[in-house]
Design an enzyme around this catalytic site. Sequence first.
Site, PDB file in Angstrom:
ATOM      1  N   ASP A   8       0.852  -1.187   0.000  1.00  0.00           N
ATOM      2  CA  ASP A   8       0.000   0.000   0.000  1.00  0.00           C
ATOM      3  C   ASP A   8       0.886   1.234   0.000  1.00  0.00           C
ATOM      4  O   ASP A   8       1.759   1.381   0.873  1.00  0.00           O
ATOM      5  CB  ASP A   8      -0.910   0.011   1.230  1.00  0.00           C
ATOM      6  CG  ASP A   8      -2.017  -1.038   1.134  1.00  0.00           C
ATOM      7  OD1 ASP A   8      -2.037  -1.786   0.140  1.00  0.00           O
ATOM      8  OD2 ASP A   8      -2.849  -1.104   2.057  1.00  0.00           O
ATOM      9  N   ASP A 130     -15.221  -3.241  -1.977  1.00  0.00           N
ATOM     10  CA  ASP A 130     -14.918  -3.097  -0.557  1.00  0.00           C
ATOM     11  C   ASP A 130     -16.242  -2.924   0.170  1.00  0.00           C
ATOM     12  O   ASP A 130     -17.080  -2.131  -0.253  1.00  0.00           O
ATOM     13  CB  ASP A 130     -14.030  -1.873  -0.319  1.00  0.00           C
ATOM     14  CG  ASP A 130     -12.801  -1.882  -1.218  1.00  0.00           C
ATOM     15  OD1 ASP A 130     -12.299  -2.983  -1.499  1.00  0.00           O
ATOM     16  OD2 ASP A 130     -12.359  -0.807  -1.640  1.00  0.00           O
TER      17      ASP A 130
END
Length: 245
Positions: A8, A130
Amino acid sequence: MLIIPAIDLKDGACVRLRQGRMEDSTVFSDDPVSMAAKWVEGGCRRLHLVDLNGAFEGQPVNGEVVTAIAKRYPNLPIQIGGGIRSLETIEHYVKAGVSYVIIGTKAVKDPAFVAEACRAFPGKVIVGLDAKDGFVATDGWAEISTVQVIDLAKQFEADGVSAIVYTDIAKDGMMQGCNVPFTAALAAATKIPVIASGGIHNLGDIKSLLDAKAPGIIGAITGRAIYEGTLDVAEAQAYCDAYNG
């Protein structure tokens, strides 16, 4: 099933968030390319990159780092998500050597864009869903919609989407186990292969995913667990290979 290390990216560094909160981040390395090298040397067969700044700003911010990793490992499948909301951005990443682009927020707000992207870049498009309590979240998880994950996933079946990355926000970065029942239900409900994400803590969680016996689950993304040492990439991949073999 593939074990897919996550990198990330925030402000050029490799970080992990808890439950998607930018203010609750841990920096694990200021050299993401070297971090990628660590996972490649550990035997990973695919990398999952996320441009966190891009997810919040709606356009790529850490693109140079992504390109650097793709150029260093031209034969390694790499998937990138975060801020991918135009065909121009997809083209940029594909030309840079990225194997798959993950469309998240744009897929929820403009589902027709997914079909358009699949036509323009066949085999290159993954949809990132998500969710919190079964409802899809958008804009770097800042907004929770009224759209059900499984309903939306089914809409993309005819588009030629390569996979769905399903992340349970409540689990992500918490290392309390992933949402196996819902991940398996999603895989059973759609013809699109599913990649599990969020909450994987150790080999037991990998075993739980495999034990779900959902053939549609093709991978598991892991972040904090491999950075903090509760899961070993090579060991987990060997376990998956032996289980499937």
